[in-house]
Design a protein around this motif. Sequence first.
Motif, PDB file in Angstrom:
ATOM      1  N   ASP A 160     -27.596 -29.062   7.612  1.00 57.47           N
ATOM      2  CA  ASP A 160     -27.113 -27.695   7.712  1.00 57.47           C
ATOM      3  C   ASP A 160     -28.211 -26.761   8.179  1.00 57.47           C
ATOM      4  OD1 ASP A 160     -28.450 -28.247   5.324  1.00 57.47           O
ATOM      5  OD2 ASP A 160     -27.594 -26.489   4.336  1.00 57.47           O
ATOM      6  N   ALA A 161     -29.463 -27.058   7.794  1.00 54.81           N
ATOM      7  CA  ALA A 161     -30.587 -26.218   8.214  1.00 54.81           C
ATOM      8  C   ALA A 161     -30.825 -26.342   9.713  1.00 54.81           C
ATOM      9  CB  ALA A 161     -31.848 -26.611   7.459  1.00 54.81           C
ATOM     10  N   ALA A 162     -30.778 -27.576  10.231  1.00 54.93           N
ATOM     11  CA  ALA A 162     -30.983 -27.778  11.661  1.00 54.93           C
ATOM     12  C   ALA A 162     -29.922 -27.050  12.474  1.00 54.93           C
ATOM     13  CB  ALA A 162     -30.974 -29.275  11.978  1.00 54.93           C
ATOM     14  N   ASN A 163     -28.669 -27.174  12.052  1.00 52.95           N
ATOM     15  CA  ASN A 163     -27.587 -26.486  12.772  1.00 52.95           C
ATOM     16  C   ASN A 163     -27.749 -24.978  12.716  1.00 52.95           C
ATOM     17  OD1 ASN A 163     -26.389 -28.946  13.383  1.00 52.95           O
ATOM     18  ND2 ASN A 163     -25.171 -28.962  11.510  1.00 52.95           N
ATOM     19  N   LEU A 164     -28.216 -24.467  11.587  1.00 52.73           N
ATOM     20  CA  LEU A 164     -28.406 -23.025  11.444  1.00 52.73           C
ATOM     21  C   LEU A 164     -29.489 -22.514  12.386  1.00 52.73           C
ATOM     22  CD1 LEU A 164     -28.089 -20.272   9.968  1.00 52.73           C
ATOM     23  CD2 LEU A 164     -29.757 -21.112   8.297  1.00 52.73           C
ATOM     24  N   LEU A 165     -30.633 -23.164  12.410  1.00 50.96           N
ATOM     25  CA  LEU A 165     -31.756 -22.683  13.217  1.00 50.96           C
ATOM     26  C   LEU A 165     -31.455 -22.756  14.707  1.00 50.96           C
ATOM     27  CD1 LEU A 165     -34.826 -24.160  11.307  1.00 50.96           C
ATOM     28  CD2 LEU A 165     -33.839 -21.885  11.163  1.00 50.96           C
ATOM     29  N   LEU A 166     -30.726 -23.779  15.134  1.00 53.49           N
ATOM     30  CA  LEU A 166     -30.428 -23.926  16.560  1.00 53.49           C
ATOM     31  C   LEU A 166     -29.458 -22.863  17.055  1.00 53.49           C
ATOM     32  CD1 LEU A 166     -30.147 -27.812  16.885  1.00 53.49           C
ATOM     33  CD2 LEU A 166     -31.959 -26.334  17.775  1.00 53.49           C
ATOM     34  N   ARG A 167     -28.719 -22.239  16.150  1.00 53.79           N
ATOM     35  CA  ARG A 167     -27.766 -21.200  16.555  1.00 53.79           C
ATOM     36  C   ARG A 167     -28.375 -19.800  16.502  1.00 53.79           C
ATOM     37  NH1 ARG A 167     -24.198 -24.461  13.240  1.00 53.79           N
ATOM     38  NH2 ARG A 167     -22.665 -25.534  14.536  1.00 53.79           N
ATOM     39  N   LEU A 168     -29.551 -19.659  15.925  1.00 50.11           N
ATOM     40  CA  LEU A 168     -30.141 -18.342  15.729  1.00 50.11           C
ATOM     41  C   LEU A 168     -30.900 -17.874  16.954  1.00 50.11           C
ATOM     42  CD1 LEU A 168     -31.492 -18.642  12.066  1.00 50.11           C
ATOM     43  CD2 LEU A 168     -29.389 -17.547  12.850  1.00 50.11           C
ATOM     44  N   ASP A 169     -30.864 -16.568  17.175  1.00 47.65           N
ATOM     45  CA  ASP A 169     -31.665 -15.932  18.209  1.00 47.65           C
ATOM     46  C   ASP A 169     -32.857 -15.257  17.524  1.00 47.65           C
ATOM     47  OD1 ASP A 169     -32.214 -13.127  19.793  1.00 47.65           O
ATOM     48  OD2 ASP A 169     -31.752 -14.757  21.162  1.00 47.65           O
ATOM     49  N   PHE A 170     -34.049 -15.508  18.037  1.00 42.78           N
ATOM     50  CA  PHE A 170     -35.254 -15.029  17.354  1.00 42.78           C
ATOM     51  C   PHE A 170     -35.269 -13.508  17.259  1.00 42.78           C
ATOM     52  CE2 PHE A 170     -39.668 -13.780  16.932  1.00 42.78           C
ATOM     53  CZ  PHE A 170     -40.123 -14.652  15.954  1.00 42.78           C
ATOM     54  N   GLU A 171     -34.970 -12.834  18.349  1.00 41.86           N
ATOM     55  CA  GLU A 171     -35.042 -11.373  18.364  1.00 41.86           C
ATOM     56  C   GLU A 171     -33.966 -10.740  17.489  1.00 41.86           C
ATOM     57  OE1 GLU A 171     -37.324  -9.461  19.694  1.00 41.86           O
ATOM     58  OE2 GLU A 171     -38.466 -11.155  20.471  1.00 41.86           O
ATOM     59  N   LYS A 172     -32.741 -11.297  17.524  1.00 38.46           N
ATOM     60  CA  LYS A 172     -31.617 -10.678  16.829  1.00 38.46           C
ATOM     61  C   LYS A 172     -31.531 -11.090  15.359  1.00 38.46           C
ATOM     62  CE  LYS A 172     -28.741 -10.368  21.002  1.00 38.46           C
ATOM     63  NZ  LYS A 172     -27.464 -10.795  21.628  1.00 38.46           N
ATOM     64  N   ASP A 173     -31.824 -12.376  15.071  1.00 36.43           N
ATOM     65  CA  ASP A 173     -31.549 -12.914  13.739  1.00 36.43           C
ATOM     66  C   ASP A 173     -32.781 -13.144  12.874  1.00 36.43           C
ATOM     67  OD1 ASP A 173     -28.813 -13.126  14.507  1.00 36.43           O
ATOM     68  OD2 ASP A 173     -29.288 -14.971  15.581  1.00 36.43           O
ATOM     69  N   ILE A 174     -33.932 -13.331  13.473  1.00 37.98           N
ATOM     70  CA  ILE A 174     -35.106 -13.755  12.712  1.00 37.98           C
ATOM     71  C   ILE A 174     -36.164 -12.665  12.598  1.00 37.98           C
ATOM     72  CG2 ILE A 174     -37.048 -15.384  12.725  1.00 37.98           C
ATOM     73  CD1 ILE A 174     -35.218 -17.480  13.773  1.00 37.98           C
ATOM     74  N   LYS A 175     -36.358 -11.920  13.652  1.00 40.93           N
ATOM     75  CA  LYS A 175     -37.459 -10.957  13.686  1.00 40.93           C
ATOM     76  C   LYS A 175     -37.370  -9.937  12.555  1.00 40.93           C
ATOM     77  CE  LYS A 175     -39.854  -7.851  16.880  1.00 40.93           C
ATOM     78  NZ  LYS A 175     -39.871  -7.283  18.269  1.00 40.93           N
ATOM     79  N   GLN A 176     -36.180  -9.399  12.291  1.00 41.96           N
ATOM     80  CA  GLN A 176     -36.040  -8.387  11.248  1.00 41.96           C
ATOM     81  C   GLN A 176     -36.295  -8.971   9.853  1.00 41.96           C
ATOM     82  OE1 GLN A 176     -32.235  -6.508  11.685  1.00 41.96           O
ATOM     83  NE2 GLN A 176     -32.891  -5.255  13.413  1.00 41.96           N
ATOM     84  N   ILE A 177     -35.906 -10.230   9.642  1.00 40.76           N
ATOM     85  CA  ILE A 177     -36.179 -10.880   8.359  1.00 40.76           C
ATOM     86  C   ILE A 177     -37.681 -11.039   8.159  1.00 40.76           C
ATOM     87  CG2 ILE A 177     -35.822 -12.954   6.982  1.00 40.76           C
ATOM     88  CD1 ILE A 177     -33.313 -11.346   7.294  1.00 40.76           C
ATOM     89  N   LEU A 178     -38.389 -11.400   9.225  1.00 37.93           N
ATOM     90  CA  LEU A 178     -39.845 -11.552   9.131  1.00 37.93           C
ATOM     91  C   LEU A 178     -40.512 -10.213   8.814  1.00 37.93           C
ATOM     92  CD1 LEU A 178     -40.540 -13.956  12.140  1.00 37.93           C
ATOM     93  CD2 LEU A 178     -40.390 -14.529   9.714  1.00 37.93           C
ATOM     94  N   LEU A 179     -40.066  -9.156   9.453  1.00 36.50           N
ATOM     95  CA  LEU A 179     -40.626  -7.835   9.171  1.00 36.50           C
ATOM     96  C   LEU A 179     -40.328  -7.418   7.730  1.00 36.50           C
ATOM     97  CD1 LEU A 179     -39.733  -5.974  12.504  1.00 36.50           C
ATOM     98  CD2 LEU A 179     -41.962  -6.875  11.795  1.00 36.50           C
ATOM     99  N   PHE A 180     -39.151  -7.756   7.228  1.00 36.24           N
ATOM    100  CA  PHE A 180     -38.805  -7.450   5.839  1.00 36.24           C
ATOM    101  C   PHE A 180     -39.740  -8.173   4.874  1.00 36.24           C
ATOM    102  CE2 PHE A 180     -36.555  -9.176   2.135  1.00 36.24           C
ATOM    103  CZ  PHE A 180     -36.291  -8.014   1.440  1.00 36.24           C
TER     104      PHE A 180
END
Length: 417
Positions: free
Chosen positions: A174-194
Motif C-alpha cells: 500500500d505504501a508503494a502504491n501511495l508514493l507512486l501516485r503522489l506529486d512532490f509539489e502538490k502532495d509532499i512539499k507542504q507536509i515537509l514544510l509542516f
Amino acid sequence: MALSAQQIPRWLGSIKLSSFINGAQLRKHFLRQRKTLLHGFPAQPQMSSDNCCLWWGIKTYRTSSSWNSSQSTNSSSQENPPPHSALLPSANGQSPKAQKIPSADSTVSLEGLEDLPPLSPLQPITDQEAVQIIADPPLPPVSFTLRDYVDHSETLQKLVLLGVDLSKIEKHPDAANLLLRLDFEKDIKQILLFLKDLGLEDNQLGSFLTKNYAIFSEDLENLRTRVNYLQSKNFSKTDITQMVRKAPFLLNFSVERLDNRLGFFQKELELNVKKTRDLIIHLPRLLTGSLEPVKENMKVYRLEFGFKRNEIQHMITRIPKMLTANKRKLTETFDYVHNVMHIPHHIIVKFPQIFNTRLFKIKERHLFLAYLGRAQYEPTKPNYVSLDRLVSIPDEVFCEELAKASIQDFEKFLKTL
C-alpha cells in the motif's frame, strides 16, 4: 500558408539528413512538386549539392501511403507526359544528373510542406542514425521493488535525497502504491514544510518518513488541528516535537482518539493532569499503541506481584516502559529478584529500573556477589548493594567497588556458569 508548430521541427530536422537520391529519382520528384514548391522559380533552377539534403529530407518523411499515392501519380504522368521542355537539360549544358536543386536559403513556398504526413515508424533509417537513438528504459507494469521506478518518478528521487529508505517502505504494497501516485509539489512539499515548522531537523525527516509514510495521505488541516489540541493540553512545542519524533504515528490519530487515550491513563492510573502529561512526554507511544498490554500489565502488578496502587503509580512514573513491557519478561524478573535474591516489595518500588534490565545481567552479577559473600541488599546492614548500582554501572566499576575483585576474576567466574 505557414508551417504549424509541430511541422517546423520536422522540416528543420530533415535538413540534417545526409543521404542523397540519384539523379533520375530527383528529376521525377522535382517534376511532381514543381507546381507546389517551385512557384515563381525559373524552369531550370540551380541548387548547390550542399542543399540536396532538404529534398531528401522531404522524401524520407513520406509514409507508405504517401508513397503509394506518388506511384499512382507516376502512372498517370506516363499516360499524359509533361511538356518536353521540362525534360530538357539546363541552359548551361549540364546533364540531368548534374542538375542542381534550389538552395534552402531561397524563398520556397511552404504550402506543400504543410501537407506532409509525419514520419512513419516503419520508415527505414541508416545504421548511423540507429546507433544515435537513445531510448528510455520502459516502466515496468509490475514490480516487487521501488528501485525500478526511481528513474521514472521525481517524487521517489527527492524522497531518496531526503534520506527515506525505500527498501523498508516497499515491504508494504500500500505504501508503494501511495508514493507512486503522489506529486512532490502538490502532495509532499507542504507536509515537509509542516514537519519543519513543527521542529523536525533535516537529518530527521528521512527516518521519520520511512516509518510514517502514511502521513502523506493525511489532510494538512487535520494535522494542524491535532497539534493545536496537544497545545491546548499544555504540551509545549518542544514537547510535541519530541513526542512526534519518538512516536512518528502520533499525528495520524484523530483528536477524539488522542483525547480518549489521555483520559484513559489519567483515570486508570489515577494520576493528576501534570503526571499524566509527563508520562506521555516520556513515552508518547502510549497514545499510539494498543491498550491491551497496558491493561494486562496493570493486572499483573496488582494481582500477581502484589504491589499496591500507589506503588504502581510510583514505578510507572519513574519507568513508563513498565506499562508496555513483555509480561513474561516482567514475571521472570520479579520472580528472580523477589524469590531468589529475597528483595522485598518496598525496595523494588524504590528501584523499578530493575524491570528495565536484562535478566541474565542481574543473574551474573548476583551469583558473583553471592560467590564472594557480598550479596547483601538490605540498606540497614553493612556492605549494602543497591539495586540501582547493581544493574547500572559498568563491569569494571562493579568489580572494583561492589565485588572488590578484578575483572579477570569476574570473567573466569562467568565461564563456570
